[in-house]
Design a protein around this motif. Structure first.
Motif, mmCIF file in Angstrom:
data_model
loop_
_atom_site.group_PDB
_atom_site.id
_atom_site.type_symbol
_atom_site.label_atom_id
_atom_site.label_comp_id
_atom_site.label_asym_id
_atom_site.label_seq_id
_atom_site.Cartn_x
_atom_site.Cartn_y
_atom_site.Cartn_z
ATOM 1 N N ASP A 22 1.024 -1.099 0.125
ATOM 2 C CA ASP A 22 0.104 -0.084 0.026
ATOM 3 C C ASP A 22 0.912 1.244 -0.001
ATOM 4 O O ASP A 22 1.780 1.185 0.665
ATOM 5 C CB ASP A 22 -0.974 -0.112 1.298
ATOM 6 C CG ASP A 22 -1.944 -1.201 1.074
ATOM 7 O OD1 ASP A 22 -2.186 -1.529 -0.069
ATOM 8 O OD2 ASP A 22 -2.597 -1.381 2.311
ATOM 9 N N SER B 97 0.154 5.314 0.667
ATOM 10 C CA SER B 97 -0.790 6.365 1.252
ATOM 11 C C SER B 97 -0.498 7.545 0.569
ATOM 12 O O SER B 97 0.739 8.142 0.492
ATOM 13 C CB SER B 97 -0.803 6.268 2.825
ATOM 14 O OG SER B 97 -1.321 5.274 3.319
ATOM 15 N N ALA C 275 -7.373 7.331 -6.349
ATOM 16 C CA ALA C 275 -7.571 6.080 -6.458
ATOM 17 C C ALA C 275 -7.569 5.214 -7.555
ATOM 18 O O ALA C 275 -6.916 4.264 -7.382
ATOM 19 C CB ALA C 275 -9.273 5.828 -5.558
ATOM 20 N N VAL D 140 -3.709 3.969 -1.342
ATOM 21 C CA VAL D 140 -4.676 4.177 -0.181
ATOM 22 C C VAL D 140 -5.087 5.763 0.167
ATOM 23 O O VAL D 140 -3.917 6.547 0.275
ATOM 24 C CB VAL D 140 -4.154 3.426 1.002
ATOM 25 C CG1 VAL D 140 -4.997 3.883 2.295
ATOM 26 C CG2 VAL D 140 -3.969 2.013 0.849
ATOM 27 N N ASP E 156 -15.415 4.295 1.797
ATOM 28 C CA ASP E 156 -15.793 2.743 2.263
ATOM 29 C C ASP E 156 -16.993 2.195 1.515
ATOM 30 O O ASP E 156 -16.925 1.080 1.055
ATOM 31 C CB ASP E 156 -15.975 2.664 3.917
ATOM 32 C CG ASP E 156 -15.908 1.176 4.197
ATOM 33 O OD1 ASP E 156 -15.249 0.565 3.988
ATOM 34 O OD2 ASP E 156 -17.142 0.965 4.902
ATOM 35 N N GLY F 72 -15.800 1.433 -1.892
ATOM 36 C CA GLY F 72 -14.809 0.407 -2.058
ATOM 37 C C GLY F 72 -13.574 0.975 -1.905
ATOM 38 O O GLY F 72 -12.461 0.244 -2.514
ATOM 39 N N ARG G 265 -10.150 2.492 -0.575
ATOM 40 C CA ARG G 265 -9.412 2.265 0.926
ATOM 41 C C ARG G 265 -8.861 3.443 1.265
ATOM 42 O O ARG G 265 -8.594 4.457 0.643
ATOM 43 C CB ARG G 265 -8.320 1.280 0.600
ATOM 44 C CG ARG G 265 -8.767 -0.115 0.363
ATOM 45 C CD ARG G 265 -7.643 -1.140 0.026
ATOM 46 N NE ARG G 265 -6.758 -0.792 -0.962
ATOM 47 C CZ ARG G 265 -5.350 -1.010 -0.854
ATOM 48 N NH1 ARG G 265 -4.851 -1.593 -0.058
ATOM 49 N NH2 ARG G 265 -4.779 -0.564 -1.883
ATOM 50 N N THR G 266 -8.643 3.689 2.455
ATOM 51 C CA THR G 266 -8.534 4.874 3.246
ATOM 52 C C THR G 266 -7.555 4.606 4.547
ATOM 53 O O THR G 266 -7.430 3.623 4.883
ATOM 54 C CB THR G 266 -9.682 5.727 3.741
ATOM 55 O OG1 THR G 266 -10.200 4.707 4.664
ATOM 56 C CG2 THR G 266 -10.441 6.050 2.578
ATOM 57 N N ASN G 267 -6.644 5.919 4.648
ATOM 58 C CA ASN G 267 -5.819 5.860 5.895
ATOM 59 C C ASN G 267 -6.099 7.194 6.399
ATOM 60 O O ASN G 267 -5.887 8.184 5.900
ATOM 61 C CB ASN G 267 -4.401 5.840 5.548
ATOM 62 C CG ASN G 267 -3.326 6.047 6.608
ATOM 63 O OD1 ASN G 267 -3.840 6.096 7.463
ATOM 64 N ND2 ASN G 267 -2.188 6.190 6.361
ATOM 65 N N ASP H 129 -9.348 2.021 6.533
ATOM 66 C CA ASP H 129 -8.957 0.915 6.728
ATOM 67 C C ASP H 129 -7.542 0.837 7.532
ATOM 68 O O ASP H 129 -7.015 -0.135 7.814
ATOM 69 C CB ASP H 129 -8.188 0.740 5.081
ATOM 70 C CG ASP H 129 -9.524 0.250 4.086
ATOM 71 O OD1 ASP H 129 -9.871 -0.855 4.034
ATOM 72 O OD2 ASP H 129 -9.884 0.970 3.632
ATOM 73 N N TYR H 130 -6.912 2.089 7.601
ATOM 74 C CA TYR H 130 -5.903 2.456 8.322
ATOM 75 C C TYR H 130 -6.205 3.492 9.297
ATOM 76 O O TYR H 130 -6.925 4.518 9.109
ATOM 77 C CB TYR H 130 -4.445 2.791 7.844
ATOM 78 C CG TYR H 130 -4.084 1.578 7.007
ATOM 79 C CD1 TYR H 130 -3.167 0.691 7.412
ATOM 80 C CD2 TYR H 130 -4.154 1.523 5.605
ATOM 81 C CE1 TYR H 130 -2.553 -0.515 6.622
ATOM 82 C CE2 TYR H 130 -3.589 0.368 4.723
ATOM 83 C CZ TYR H 130 -2.787 -0.394 5.384
ATOM 84 O OH TYR H 130 -2.324 -1.536 4.512
ATOM 85 N N THR I 90 -10.047 -1.933 11.391
ATOM 86 C CA THR I 90 -9.058 -1.025 11.031
ATOM 87 C C THR I 90 -7.503 -1.434 11.543
ATOM 88 O O THR I 90 -7.472 -1.723 12.721
ATOM 89 C CB THR I 90 -9.469 0.250 11.744
ATOM 90 O OG1 THR I 90 -10.750 0.784 11.192
ATOM 91 C CG2 THR I 90 -8.404 1.307 11.242
#
Length: 226
Positions: free
Chosen positions: A56, A58, A77, A84, A101, A104, A106-108, A127-128, A162
């Motif tokens: 990943d 970010s 994205a 991410v 989310d 679909g 993904r996120t930090n 996700d993080y 998470t």
């Protein structure tokens, strides 16, 4: 524990990847600025190509309103499957985390400084979560205690999946204590990553081994000559 390197410098990322222990990269606007006049989106793609499949990367939005965050997220994205989207832990950010989310993406969630913030981010679907332990230490509070509290809270509820990404790491002790506390990821500057190898007894032992080997070779040469 996964190891991420906290940088936008391509040479540092390549060297970390060559070590074979790199699991991802985190960037932020300050790190990107340090790289000079670059195209941010192109740079993110180059980072993703270096770290390889499944690792990943970010990339942070700079908007502070919901619509702006969503617009930037929709630009970031699709750049690469490794991306991410990094979202700040503010009210609009929580809203964006939930919306992304549901799409679909993904996120930090970044700039976390309290357990309740981490709980909100997890409920929103991050996700993080990135607790900034070094910055907490800077104000004479307990950064590692924050990691421990978030770990306990997340473990209390199976629905919260998470990952805890220990950020603002300053030295090897932060890495060690993050691992002991159960953080899923540690992201650190490249210099901190390489400093995990350092120990005076390792250096002293290697020096002694090499000295003994040279003495052995001299002995063998003398015996062969006689």
């Amino acid at each position: 524990m996964k190891f991420f390197v906290d940088t936008a410098n391509l040479e540092e990322i390549r060297e970390a990847a060559d070590m074979g222990i790199l699991d991802g990269v985190t960037t932020n606007p300050s790190l990107v600025k340090a790289e000079g006049n670059i195209d941010f989106h192109d740079h993110v793609v180059r980072i993703c190509e270096i770290v390889g499949e499944g690792n990943d990367v970010s990339a942070e939005v700079t908007a502070t309103d919901f619509e702006g965050m969503m617009e930037e997220a929709h630009q970031l994205a699709p750049l690469h499957e490794n991306v991410v989207v990094k979202i700040p832990l503010i009210k609009a950010g929580i809203k964006a985390l939930r919306a992304l989310d549901q799409e679909g993406i993904r996120t930090n969630c970044t700039l976390c400084f309290s357990p309740t913030q981490a709980l909100l981010a997890a409920k929103a679907g991050a996700d993080y979560i990135s607790p900034f332990i070094g910055r907490i230490d800077d104000i004479s509070s307990d950064g590692m205690g924050l990691i421990e509290e978030i770990r306990q809270i997340y473990d209390n509820y199976e629905a919260l999946d998470t990952e805890i990404l220990a950020a603002s790491i300053r030295h090897p002790t932060h890495v060690k204590r993050s691992a002991l506390a159960g953080a899923d990821v540690a992201t650190m500057p490249f210099g901190t990553l390489t400093s995990l190898l350092d120990h005076p007894l390792t250096d002293r032992g290697l020096e002694r081994f090499l000295e003994d080997w040279e003495a052995y070779k001299e002995t063998r040469t003398t015996v062969s000559a006689s």
